[in-house]
Structure formats: structure tokens, C-alpha cells
Scaffold this motif. Sequence first.
Motif, PDB file in Angstrom:
ATOM      1  N   LEU A  32       0.829  -1.213   0.000  1.00 30.69           N
ATOM      2  CA  LEU A  32       0.000   0.000   0.000  1.00 30.69           C
ATOM      3  C   LEU A  32       0.864   1.263   0.000  1.00 30.69           C
ATOM      4  O   LEU A  32       0.491   2.258  -0.629  1.00 30.69           O
ATOM      5  N   VAL A  33       1.992   1.227   0.692  1.00 34.39           N
ATOM      6  CA  VAL A  33       2.890   2.389   0.672  1.00 34.39           C
ATOM      7  C   VAL A  33       3.397   2.639  -0.739  1.00 34.39           C
ATOM      8  O   VAL A  33       3.434   3.782  -1.221  1.00 34.39           O
ATOM      9  N   VAL A  34       3.782   1.561  -1.428  1.00 32.82           N
ATOM     10  CA  VAL A  34       4.243   1.706  -2.809  1.00 32.82           C
ATOM     11  C   VAL A  34       3.111   2.218  -3.696  1.00 32.82           C
ATOM     12  O   VAL A  34       3.313   3.095  -4.547  1.00 32.82           O
ATOM     13  N   ALA A  35       1.890   1.690  -3.503  1.00 31.56           N
ATOM     14  CA  ALA A  35       0.759   2.072  -4.355  1.00 31.56           C
ATOM     15  C   ALA A  35       0.374   3.534  -4.147  1.00 31.56           C
ATOM     16  O   ALA A  35       0.257   4.305  -5.113  1.00 31.56           O
ATOM     17  N   PHE A  36       0.187   3.930  -2.884  1.00 31.67           N
ATOM     18  CA  PHE A  36      -0.273   5.290  -2.616  1.00 31.67           C
ATOM     19  C   PHE A  36       0.857   6.296  -2.811  1.00 31.67           C
ATOM     20  O   PHE A  36       0.645   7.391  -3.349  1.00 31.67           O
ATOM     21  N   GLY A  37       2.066   5.952  -2.360  1.00 30.17           N
ATOM     22  CA  GLY A  37       3.201   6.847  -2.601  1.00 30.17           C
ATOM     23  C   GLY A  37       3.558   6.930  -4.068  1.00 30.17           C
ATOM     24  O   GLY A  37       3.913   7.993  -4.582  1.00 30.17           O
ATOM     25  N   GLY A  38       3.432   5.798  -4.784  1.00 32.07           N
ATOM     26  CA  GLY A  38       3.733   5.803  -6.219  1.00 32.07           C
ATOM     27  C   GLY A  38       2.769   6.662  -7.004  1.00 32.07           C
ATOM     28  O   GLY A  38       3.161   7.345  -7.965  1.00 32.07           O
ATOM     29  N   SER A  39       1.484   6.654  -6.617  1.00 29.28           N
ATOM     30  CA  SER A  39       0.514   7.505  -7.317  1.00 29.28           C
ATOM     31  C   SER A  39       0.855   8.978  -7.122  1.00 29.28           C
ATOM     32  O   SER A  39       0.697   9.796  -8.047  1.00 29.28           O
ATOM     33  N   ALA A  40       1.332   9.324  -5.927  1.00 25.22           N
ATOM     34  CA  ALA A  40       1.750  10.716  -5.700  1.00 25.22           C
ATOM     35  C   ALA A  40       2.956  11.060  -6.560  1.00 25.22           C
ATOM     36  O   ALA A  40       3.049  12.164  -7.122  1.00 25.22           O
ATOM     37  N   LEU A  41       3.887  10.120  -6.690  1.00 22.48           N
ATOM     38  CA  LEU A  41       5.088  10.380  -7.483  1.00 22.48           C
ATOM     39  C   LEU A  41       4.762  10.587  -8.950  1.00 22.48           C
ATOM     40  O   LEU A  41       5.250  11.538  -9.581  1.00 22.48           O
ATOM     41  N   ILE A  42       3.935   9.710  -9.524  1.00 24.90           N
ATOM     42  CA  ILE A  42       3.678   9.840 -10.958  1.00 24.90           C
ATOM     43  C   ILE A  42       2.885  11.113 -11.261  1.00 24.90           C
ATOM     44  O   ILE A  42       3.083  11.744 -12.312  1.00 24.90           O
ATOM     45  N   LEU A  43       2.005  11.535 -10.353  1.00 26.20           N
ATOM     46  CA  LEU A  43       1.269  12.780 -10.579  1.00 26.20           C
ATOM     47  C   LEU A  43       2.175  13.990 -10.389  1.00 26.20           C
ATOM     48  O   LEU A  43       2.015  15.011 -11.078  1.00 26.20           O
ATOM     49  N   LEU A  44       3.123  13.906  -9.476  1.00 27.33           N
ATOM     50  CA  LEU A  44       4.109  14.982  -9.330  1.00 27.33           C
ATOM     51  C   LEU A  44       4.906  15.145 -10.618  1.00 27.33           C
ATOM     52  O   LEU A  44       5.105  16.273 -11.112  1.00 27.33           O
ATOM     53  N   LEU A  45       5.354  14.020 -11.184  1.00 25.82           N
ATOM     54  CA  LEU A  45       6.124  14.083 -12.428  1.00 25.82           C
ATOM     55  C   LEU A  45       5.256  14.556 -13.587  1.00 25.82           C
ATOM     56  O   LEU A  45       5.732  15.276 -14.476  1.00 25.82           O
ATOM     57  N   ALA A  46       3.986  14.165 -13.595  1.00 20.38           N
ATOM     58  CA  ALA A  46       3.082  14.630 -14.649  1.00 20.38           C
ATOM     59  C   ALA A  46       2.915  16.143 -14.590  1.00 20.38           C
ATOM     60  O   ALA A  46       2.929  16.828 -15.625  1.00 20.38           O
ATOM     61  N   GLY A  47       2.748  16.691 -13.382  1.00 17.20           N
ATOM     62  CA  GLY A  47       2.629  18.137 -13.234  1.00 17.20           C
ATOM     63  C   GLY A  47       3.891  18.849 -13.657  1.00 17.20           C
ATOM     64  O   GLY A  47       3.841  19.910 -14.298  1.00 17.20           O
ATOM     65  N   LEU A  48       5.033  18.269 -13.298  1.00 18.91           N
ATOM     66  CA  LEU A  48       6.308  18.855 -13.725  1.00 18.91           C
ATOM     67  C   LEU A  48       6.393  18.877 -15.242  1.00 18.91           C
ATOM     68  O   LEU A  48       6.806  19.875 -15.844  1.00 18.91           O
ATOM     69  N   GLY A  49       5.981  17.784 -15.886  1.00 16.32           N
ATOM     70  CA  GLY A  49       5.994  17.739 -17.346  1.00 16.32           C
ATOM     71  C   GLY A  49       5.033  18.742 -17.963  1.00 16.32           C
ATOM     72  O   GLY A  49       5.359  19.392 -18.966  1.00 16.32           O
ATOM     73  N   LEU A  50       3.833  18.893 -17.388  1.00 16.26           N
ATOM     74  CA  LEU A  50       2.873  19.881 -17.893  1.00 16.26           C
ATOM     75  C   LEU A  50       3.459  21.281 -17.865  1.00 16.26           C
ATOM     76  O   LEU A  50       3.354  22.038 -18.838  1.00 16.26           O
ATOM     77  N   GLY A  51       4.068  21.632 -16.717  1.00 15.19           N
ATOM     78  CA  GLY A  51       4.635  22.969 -16.597  1.00 15.19           C
ATOM     79  C   GLY A  51       5.788  23.200 -17.557  1.00 15.19           C
ATOM     80  O   GLY A  51       5.883  24.251 -18.201  1.00 15.19           O
ATOM     81  N   LEU A  52       6.668  22.207 -17.682  1.00 14.97           N
ATOM     82  CA  LEU A  52       7.810  22.352 -18.588  1.00 14.97           C
ATOM     83  C   LEU A  52       7.355  22.388 -20.041  1.00 14.97           C
ATOM     84  O   LEU A  52       7.886  23.153 -20.855  1.00 14.97           O
ATOM     85  N   GLY A  53       6.364  21.560 -20.382  1.00 10.71           N
ATOM     86  CA  GLY A  53       5.868  21.545 -21.757  1.00 10.71           C
ATOM     87  C   GLY A  53       5.184  22.841 -22.134  1.00 10.71           C
ATOM     88  O   GLY A  53       5.335  23.332 -23.257  1.00 10.71           O
ATOM     89  N   HIS A  54       4.457  23.412 -21.181  1.00 12.38           N
ATOM     90  CA  HIS A  54       3.766  24.677 -21.447  1.00 12.38           C
ATOM     91  C   HIS A  54       4.724  25.854 -21.420  1.00 12.38           C
ATOM     92  O   HIS A  54       4.473  26.899 -22.040  1.00 12.38           O
ATOM     93  N   GLY A  55       5.838  25.701 -20.700  1.00 13.91           N
ATOM     94  CA  GLY A  55       6.842  26.752 -20.641  1.00 13.91           C
ATOM     95  C   GLY A  55       6.614  27.773 -19.563  1.00 13.91           C
ATOM     96  O   GLY A  55       7.338  28.772 -19.504  1.00 13.91           O
ATOM     97  N   GLN A  56       5.621  27.559 -18.710  1.00 16.54           N
ATOM     98  CA  GLN A  56       5.365  28.508 -17.635  1.00 16.54           C
ATOM     99  C   GLN A  56       4.443  27.857 -16.594  1.00 16.54           C
ATOM    100  O   GLN A  56       3.781  26.864 -16.875  1.00 16.54           O
ATOM    101  N   GLY A  57       4.477  28.413 -15.385  1.00 22.09           N
ATOM    102  CA  GLY A  57       3.567  27.946 -14.341  1.00 22.09           C
ATOM    103  C   GLY A  57       3.816  26.520 -13.897  1.00 22.09           C
ATOM    104  O   GLY A  57       2.871  25.733 -13.758  1.00 22.09           O
ATOM    105  N   VAL A  58       5.093  26.135 -13.644  1.00 21.17           N
ATOM    106  CA  VAL A  58       5.397  24.771 -13.220  1.00 21.17           C
ATOM    107  C   VAL A  58       4.736  24.469 -11.871  1.00 21.17           C
ATOM    108  O   VAL A  58       4.128  23.415 -11.687  1.00 21.17           O
TER     109      VAL A  58
END
Length: 524
Positions: free
Chosen positions: A392-418
Motif C-alpha cells: 500500500l505504501v508503494v501504491a499510494f506513494g507511487g501515485s503521488a510520485l507519478i502525478l508529481l512528475l506529470a505536473g512537472l511535465g505539464l509545466g515544462l511543456g507549457h513553458g510557464q507555471g510549473v
Amino acid sequence: MKNQLAGTGTLLRLALRRDRVMMPVWIMVVALLVLSLPASLESVYGSAAERARLLTTMNANGSLRALYGPVFGDSVGALTAWRGGVFAGVLAGIMSLVIVVRHTREEEETGRQEMLSAAMVGRRAPLTAALLAALTANGLAALLVTVGLAGRGAGGALALGLGIGATGMLFAALAAIAAQLTESARLAKGLTGALIGVAFVLRAAGDAGSAGGSSALTWVSPLGWLEHVRAFAAERPWVFALFAVAVAVQVAAAYTLAGRRDVGMSFLPARPGPAEGRLGSAGALAWRLQRGSLIGWSLAFLAAGVVFGGMTDGATQLVGDNERTREIIERMGGQSGIADAFLATMAGMLGMIAALYIVSAVLRQSGEESGQRAEPLLANAVGRLRWAGGHLVVAFGGSALILLLAGLGLGLGHGQGVAAAVGATLAQLPAVWVIGALAALLHGAAPRYAVAAWAVAGGALTLGWIGPALNLPQAVLNLSPFAHLPKLPGAEALAWAPLLVLTALAAALLAAGLTALRRRDLAV
């Protein structure tokens, strides 16, 4: 060969009976993804001039072509094939790999296939039954699409339906090969899923660089072949010869491999475990078992974030002054400007896809139980809560990690508002955790029905993807936990109440699931 196929009919009936719930759900999701589009497209692009303008705008926008592919015609049918064809092909591929691996490698992994093989069952009968079950599912999905779109043009409807079904069967054959090569169902699914991802990336890269779909990369990808069928736009029946040859070659390879190994064995040997001390806890074992999957999801979410972020300006240009399109995007992403609404929509979609990851990670416990690997572990000084807690730690912590990386990618791809993009994706976590906690509750209280968690995650994804376009009542959309989240970025004020309520609900479901796990017998 006759003896080697003995019992195929019986095994097929058994497979269809076991999948009597899962298979119809998958078929309906694949079909509805396509059949829900014509009415939505007509409401957005009601006139021929609007559809022609969309064709011109789309084919001039490389980032949007990478996601959806080029448009080959301005009819409603052609736009339906453009908007839903590739995604339906991906879903058909996932459905097929689940069916084939479930009735081949998973049966061997649990020991059931060995018992069946002791009866009058041929060596290649299980593989044949699995492929026939996949053929049944893909055939029904193709039939529903064909019948549902027949009013738009019989030839185009048949081409699109057969294209989706053929794509599903191609990945079913790939899954059959993976089931022979790998040592576990998890690895077979992961390998086939990775190949589906590679096919999508190759198709996207080819379409991004070529407006007419003429790139060599699209011809390397089976999803590109589906695109080149050109349903409702001067169909190309000869493309189906590529599918037929590829499926035949892969099925022949799978049969050859199946005849050269013992039941339960694989061609890729298992890697030896680490030195003593590195697996000194249940959490360390869970991490080792799930780290490959988490790394793959993390890289995929980071890449998807970058792609979606880079599409923001193109999406704004595509919407233009089309009020219906603007209304749909704002309903999905909030009324805070089209760019912010689009980013919020993409953040929401990534959150709903992350729900699929957390269900997979949580239900890894079910695989450990059914594979009888949990029982010897729990016979030692390892409590059930410690064992489940590691996963469960891997599942719940992993979901937080992948969404963190997704947000980082959104901000970098858009070029602003990371920071704003990261906040938007992390705001999806409470809803993701609710679905993960429900999966944990099902595993703890009713392990035989834990697979229903996939239906919950799929239903949330379907409501979020199709619901706003169909203008479904808000009461229906509210069935998904994602409907209660604030639309970020761009919301005037962050509403903490729904985030806290959903988090508390997830905690309650998780506690109930762990309590039920402590009180029941292990699955056998």
C-alpha cells in the motif's frame, strides 16, 4: 496437431464463463468510446464549413496530430475515426493482453494449468482457447462499432470496426508470445503494455512530423496501420493484409514457443534475488516487486505531461471562437480562461489514468495470494498488516510520485507555471486514493471480487472523458470522485473541503480493508 488441441472448446467455455463480467465491460468501454463521438462532434462542428476548418487547423498543428493523428476527411464519420480510432485501438489492445495473459501465463503461475494438463488437454489448447476468447471480445467490439456507425456509411463503419478489432488481435498475439517468454503474468502484461506504448509513441512521432500520415514511423506502428485504414475517407482495405500477416506470424511464433517449454517454465530465466539483507522487510520486498512498474509509469507520466503541456497553445488556437468546444473544455477544466481550462482538463485526465496505476499496485497483493507466495511469507514473523502495508505504501506513494512528475511535465511543456501545474496534478490525489482504498477494501473483504476495482477506475475514466461531451447531468458526473475536485490551475480560490472529505473517505475505506484482511482466511 489434433491431440495438441484437445479440450480447446471446454477451455474456451471456461474462459468465457470466468470473464462473463470483465469481458462485456471492456467491450462496452471500447465501443462506447467510439459511438459516443458522432453526436458530440455534430453538436460542436455542425456545419460542413466548421468541419472543413477543423480539418485544416488540425493538420497544420503538429502537437495535436501527435495526440489524435491527421484528419483525412471532413464528414462526421471521418472525424469520429480521427478522434476515437487510435484510442479505441489502444483500449482493444489492453483488453486483449489482459484476456490472453489471464488464461495462459496466469493459469500456469497459479498452478491451475498443471492440474488441467493432467486431464485430456492438449499442449496448445490453453493458448488456442485464450486467443479465441480474445477474438470473441474483439469481434463483438468490432460488431458494435460497425452497427452503431452504419448510418454514417456502411463501408466506413465496417473499416473502422474491423480496424479496431484487428488492432486488438495483433496485440493479443503479442501477449501470447510474451506469455511464453516471461516467468510471470505481471511481466507478460508489462512487456505487452510497453509495446503498446511504443506503438503509440512511434505513431505520434510520425504524425507530428507529417501532416498526411506519410511518415515511415506510422507504418512501423500497428496503431499507424489503424490510422491508414482511413475509415470514412477513401478506405484502404489492403491495409488489413498487414494485420493478417502480422497476426499469423506472431501466432505461429507463440505456438512454436508453447511447444518447446514445460508448463510453468519460461524462455527468459528468473533473475536471482539480491544478497542477504536487502530484502529484510515486507516493504523492501514490495518495492522490489513493484519498482519496475512504478518506474515505467513515472517515465510515461512525465512524457505525457510534456506532450500535453506543449499542446496548450495549439488547443487554444483550435478552439478559436467555437463556443460549443469552449463549453466542453470549460466544463471539464473550469471557466478560467481556455489555456488554464485545457491544462486543468489534462491534469484531470492524468489523475483518472493514475487511478489505473493505483488499482494495479494495490491488487498486486491478490496476485501474491493467488500465486501462494504470501502464505509462506506470513508463516514467518511478518504480520498481515506489515505485508499489506508494504504494497500500500508503494501504491499510494507511487501515485503521488507519478502525478508529481506529470505536473512537472505539464509545466515544462507549457513553458510557464510549473508550480501551478504540479498543484493541479497533485490535487487529483484524494480521488485517486479513494479508488485505491476501495481496491484495498475489496481485496481485504471479498478477494474474489477485487477485480471489480478495475470497473470502478474504468467507470471514472469513462465519465470524465465522455460525460462532459455528452452533456450528462451533473448528478451522473458526480458518481466519480474526480467530479468533486477543484479545477486547477485557474480556480479563483482553492476549495479544501472536497479534498479533505475525499482524503478522509480514502482513509476510512483503507482502514476497513485492512481490518477485513486481518479477519479472513488467505485466498486459495
